[in-house]
Write a protein that holds these residues in place. Structure first.
Motif, PDB file in Angstrom:
ATOM      1  N   ASP A 170      -7.471 -15.942  15.344  1.00 20.02           N
ATOM      2  CA  ASP A 170      -7.741 -14.549  14.959  1.00 20.02           C
ATOM      3  C   ASP A 170      -9.087 -14.063  15.494  1.00 20.02           C
ATOM      4  O   ASP A 170      -9.865 -13.402  14.796  1.00 20.02           O
ATOM      5  N   GLY A 171      -9.372 -14.446  16.749  1.00 18.12           N
ATOM      6  CA  GLY A 171     -10.542 -13.901  17.433  1.00 18.12           C
ATOM      7  C   GLY A 171     -11.836 -14.665  17.285  1.00 18.12           C
ATOM      8  O   GLY A 171     -12.871 -14.210  17.798  1.00 18.12           O
ATOM      9  N   GLU A 172     -11.838 -15.809  16.609  1.00 19.55           N
ATOM     10  CA  GLU A 172     -13.066 -16.596  16.510  1.00 19.55           C
ATOM     11  C   GLU A 172     -12.744 -18.080  16.437  1.00 19.55           C
ATOM     12  O   GLU A 172     -11.599 -18.474  16.224  1.00 19.55           O
ATOM     13  N   ASP A 173     -13.774 -18.909  16.660  1.00 24.26           N
ATOM     14  CA  ASP A 173     -13.576 -20.352  16.582  1.00 24.26           C
ATOM     15  C   ASP A 173     -12.943 -20.725  15.249  1.00 24.26           C
ATOM     16  O   ASP A 173     -13.379 -20.262  14.191  1.00 24.26           O
ATOM     17  N   GLY A 174     -11.939 -21.607  15.303  1.00 25.87           N
ATOM     18  CA  GLY A 174     -11.276 -22.036  14.084  1.00 25.87           C
ATOM     19  C   GLY A 174     -12.244 -22.607  13.067  1.00 25.87           C
ATOM     20  O   GLY A 174     -12.126 -22.335  11.863  1.00 25.87           O
ATOM     21  N   GLU A 175     -13.228 -23.384  13.553  1.00 22.35           N
ATOM     22  CA  GLU A 175     -14.144 -24.025  12.607  1.00 22.35           C
ATOM     23  C   GLU A 175     -15.080 -23.028  11.937  1.00 22.35           C
ATOM     24  O   GLU A 175     -15.648 -23.319  10.882  1.00 22.35           O
ATOM     25  N   ARG A 176     -15.249 -21.873  12.541  1.00 28.85           N
ATOM     26  CA  ARG A 176     -16.134 -20.872  11.952  1.00 28.85           C
ATOM     27  C   ARG A 176     -15.626 -20.426  10.585  1.00 28.85           C
ATOM     28  O   ARG A 176     -16.403 -20.134   9.677  1.00 28.85           O
ATOM     29  N   ARG A 177     -14.296 -20.403  10.423  1.00 27.11           N
ATOM     30  CA  ARG A 177     -13.708 -19.939   9.170  1.00 27.11           C
ATOM     31  C   ARG A 177     -13.120 -21.057   8.322  1.00 27.11           C
ATOM     32  O   ARG A 177     -13.004 -20.922   7.114  1.00 27.11           O
ATOM     33  N   ALA A 178     -12.762 -22.179   8.969  1.00 28.37           N
ATOM     34  CA  ALA A 178     -11.998 -23.182   8.230  1.00 28.37           C
ATOM     35  C   ALA A 178     -12.714 -24.517   8.039  1.00 28.37           C
ATOM     36  O   ALA A 178     -12.131 -25.441   7.474  1.00 28.37           O
ATOM     37  N   SER A 179     -13.957 -24.651   8.482  1.00 31.18           N
ATOM     38  CA  SER A 179     -14.681 -25.902   8.256  1.00 31.18           C
ATOM     39  C   SER A 179     -15.071 -26.039   6.787  1.00 31.18           C
ATOM     40  O   SER A 179     -15.028 -25.073   6.017  1.00 31.18           O
ATOM     41  N   ALA A 180     -15.454 -27.253   6.400  1.00 35.16           N
ATOM     42  CA  ALA A 180     -15.951 -27.458   5.036  1.00 35.16           C
ATOM     43  C   ALA A 180     -17.239 -26.679   4.819  1.00 35.16           C
ATOM     44  O   ALA A 180     -17.509 -26.183   3.715  1.00 35.16           O
ATOM     45  N   ALA A 181     -18.053 -26.567   5.875  1.00 32.91           N
ATOM     46  CA  ALA A 181     -19.301 -25.803   5.759  1.00 32.91           C
ATOM     47  C   ALA A 181     -19.013 -24.333   5.473  1.00 32.91           C
ATOM     48  O   ALA A 181     -19.746 -23.682   4.710  1.00 32.91           O
ATOM     49  N   ALA A 182     -17.936 -23.792   6.066  1.00 34.35           N
ATOM     50  CA  ALA A 182     -17.570 -22.399   5.801  1.00 34.35           C
ATOM     51  C   ALA A 182     -17.173 -22.218   4.339  1.00 34.35           C
ATOM     52  O   ALA A 182     -17.505 -21.201   3.709  1.00 34.35           O
ATOM     53  N   ARG A 183     -16.452 -23.209   3.792  1.00 30.92           N
ATOM     54  CA  ARG A 183     -16.062 -23.126   2.381  1.00 30.92           C
ATOM     55  C   ARG A 183     -17.290 -23.066   1.486  1.00 30.92           C
ATOM     56  O   ARG A 183     -17.359 -22.251   0.546  1.00 30.92           O
ATOM     57  N   GLU A 184     -18.276 -23.916   1.795  1.00 29.58           N
ATOM     58  CA  GLU A 184     -19.488 -23.940   0.978  1.00 29.58           C
ATOM     59  C   GLU A 184     -20.333 -22.687   1.201  1.00 29.58           C
ATOM     60  O   GLU A 184     -20.856 -22.102   0.243  1.00 29.58           O
ATOM     61  N   ARG A 185     -20.453 -22.281   2.457  1.00 33.31           N
ATOM     62  CA  ARG A 185     -21.290 -21.128   2.790  1.00 33.31           C
ATOM     63  C   ARG A 185     -20.787 -19.861   2.127  1.00 33.31           C
ATOM     64  O   ARG A 185     -21.566 -19.041   1.637  1.00 33.31           O
ATOM     65  N   GLU A 186     -19.472 -19.697   2.090  1.00 32.11           N
ATOM     66  CA  GLU A 186     -18.890 -18.481   1.538  1.00 32.11           C
ATOM     67  C   GLU A 186     -18.426 -18.653   0.093  1.00 32.11           C
ATOM     68  O   GLU A 186     -17.812 -17.755  -0.475  1.00 32.11           O
ATOM     69  N   GLU A 187     -18.721 -19.836  -0.467  1.00 26.95           N
ATOM     70  CA  GLU A 187     -18.397 -20.125  -1.869  1.00 26.95           C
ATOM     71  C   GLU A 187     -16.919 -19.875  -2.157  1.00 26.95           C
ATOM     72  O   GLU A 187     -16.553 -19.235  -3.154  1.00 26.95           O
ATOM     73  N   LEU A 188     -16.070 -20.414  -1.304  1.00 25.38           N
ATOM     74  CA  LEU A 188     -14.628 -20.241  -1.461  1.00 25.38           C
ATOM     75  C   LEU A 188     -14.065 -21.261  -2.437  1.00 25.38           C
ATOM     76  O   LEU A 188     -14.510 -22.417  -2.463  1.00 25.38           O
ATOM     77  N   SER A 189     -13.098 -20.853  -3.217  1.00 30.38           N
ATOM     78  CA  SER A 189     -12.368 -21.815  -4.041  1.00 30.38           C
ATOM     79  C   SER A 189     -11.485 -22.647  -3.118  1.00 30.38           C
ATOM     80  O   SER A 189     -11.218 -22.260  -1.966  1.00 30.38           O
ATOM     81  N   TYR A 190     -10.989 -23.778  -3.611  1.00 32.96           N
ATOM     82  CA  TYR A 190     -10.105 -24.592  -2.776  1.00 32.96           C
ATOM     83  C   TYR A 190      -8.831 -23.839  -2.375  1.00 32.96           C
ATOM     84  O   TYR A 190      -8.398 -23.919  -1.227  1.00 32.96           O
ATOM     85  N   PRO A 191      -8.202 -23.084  -3.272  1.00 34.09           N
ATOM     86  CA  PRO A 191      -7.032 -22.303  -2.847  1.00 34.09           C
ATOM     87  C   PRO A 191      -7.365 -21.275  -1.763  1.00 34.09           C
ATOM     88  O   PRO A 191      -6.582 -21.075  -0.827  1.00 34.09           O
ATOM     89  N   GLU A 192      -8.519 -20.614  -1.880  1.00 32.82           N
ATOM     90  CA  GLU A 192      -8.923 -19.641  -0.859  1.00 32.82           C
ATOM     91  C   GLU A 192      -9.150 -20.329   0.483  1.00 32.82           C
ATOM     92  O   GLU A 192      -8.718 -19.844   1.539  1.00 32.82           O
ATOM     93  N   TRP A 193      -9.824 -21.448   0.429  1.00 29.88           N
ATOM     94  CA  TRP A 193     -10.105 -22.190   1.665  1.00 29.88           C
ATOM     95  C   TRP A 193      -8.825 -22.755   2.265  1.00 29.88           C
ATOM     96  O   TRP A 193      -8.646 -22.755   3.487  1.00 29.88           O
ATOM     97  N   ALA A 194      -7.915 -23.229   1.428  1.00 31.33           N
ATOM     98  CA  ALA A 194      -6.651 -23.789   1.911  1.00 31.33           C
ATOM     99  C   ALA A 194      -5.869 -22.764   2.721  1.00 31.33           C
ATOM    100  O   ALA A 194      -5.208 -23.114   3.706  1.00 31.33           O
ATOM    101  N   ARG A 195      -5.943 -21.492   2.342  1.00 27.16           N
ATOM    102  CA  ARG A 195      -5.251 -20.451   3.107  1.00 27.16           C
ATOM    103  C   ARG A 195      -5.832 -20.341   4.518  1.00 27.16           C
ATOM    104  O   ARG A 195      -5.092 -20.124   5.483  1.00 27.16           O
TER     105      ARG A 195
END
Length: 247
Positions: A157-182
């Motif tokens: 979707d226009g950016e590096d996959g790891e930018r949105r889906a890495s574990a660091a992204a989950r922590e940085r954006e304070e995502l819940s596990y269900p949000e991150w799993a999506r």
């Protein structure tokens, strides 16, 4: 048989003695924060400190978070860019008593999982993904490693996959596990469209909490957590150095 592995990461450097018959750490691993900025010389010093603390003077396997060819780093996505073009083998060999063999960090984790863990005795196309500061990848075809894949950097979707889906992204954006799993699901959709793997193994620190997010994935490919969890890189590095499995 024992070996020694060190896993260099964007946030921490960890190492330990490894039992290569069983594929497990011997005793407690030592973890030291990655120097900031993560320049080569300070990192070499931390690796030497870790190896020296165990009194190990034999061959050492060391992982690096980037493309590695003949001991030279060609990319450095999550460490300082000064690593690019650096002969990591030579730099470490000046400070570490034993001879050094370096390889990509995800490749090392994949080698460990294929020998001792979730990929043991699996044929076909197996994809290992490590979720941490970025997303590392290791691809195996009938047990043979295809080295230095960088699937964390495929465009989703226009950016590096790891930018949105890495574990660091989950922590940085304070995502819940269900949000991150999506987000992980969307990333895996793109990978599956091009690779059609038979098995996906997910590793890194988040593999310890696989029950919170892996069951939420809707991939057609079976997804299983790494059995060696976050120790896979250390084990794989020691294995590669001992058996000269460098690609």
């Amino acid at each position: 048989m024992h070996g020694f592995g060190v896993d260099i990461g964007g946030s921490g450097i960890k190492g330990c003695l490894v039992d290569l018959d069983e594929g497990r750490l011997v005793g407690e691993r030592l973890r030291i924060e990655t120097p900031q900025p993560s320049l080569p010389e300070p990192v070499y010093g931390v690796v030497a400190e870790i190896v020296g603390s165990f009194g190990w003077d034999g061959r050492v396997g060391v992982t690096f978070p980037g493309v590695m060819k003949s001991g030279v780093a060609h990319t450095a996505a999550n460490v300082d860019k000064s690593w690019i073009g650096t002969d990591v083998d030579a730099g470490l060999s000046r400070l570490v008593p034993g001879s050094v063999e370096t390889l990509n960090d995800a490749d090392a984790a994949g080698l460990a999982e294929m020998r001792y863990g979730a990929g043991r005795d699996r044929r076909g196309v197996v994809l290992m993904l490590t979720f941490g500061t970025g997303i590392g990848s290791a691809l195996f075809v009938d047990g043979q490693l295809v080295p230095n894949t960088e699937f964390g950097h495929i465009q989703v979707d226009g950016e590096d996959g790891e930018r949105r889906a890495s574990a660091a992204a989950r922590e940085r954006e304070e995502l819940s596990y269900p949000e991150w799993a999506r987000r992980v699901d969307r990333y895996l959709d793109v990978l599956e469209a091009g690779l059609w793997p038979d098995l996906i193994i997910v590793g890194g620190g988040v593999s310890k909490k696989a029950h919170k997010w892996v069951p939420l994935l809707s991939t057609r490919t079976p997804v299983v957590p790494a059995e060696l969890q976050n120790d896979a890189g250390i084990v794989g590095a020691a294995l590669a150095a001992t058996e000269h499995l460098e690609p």
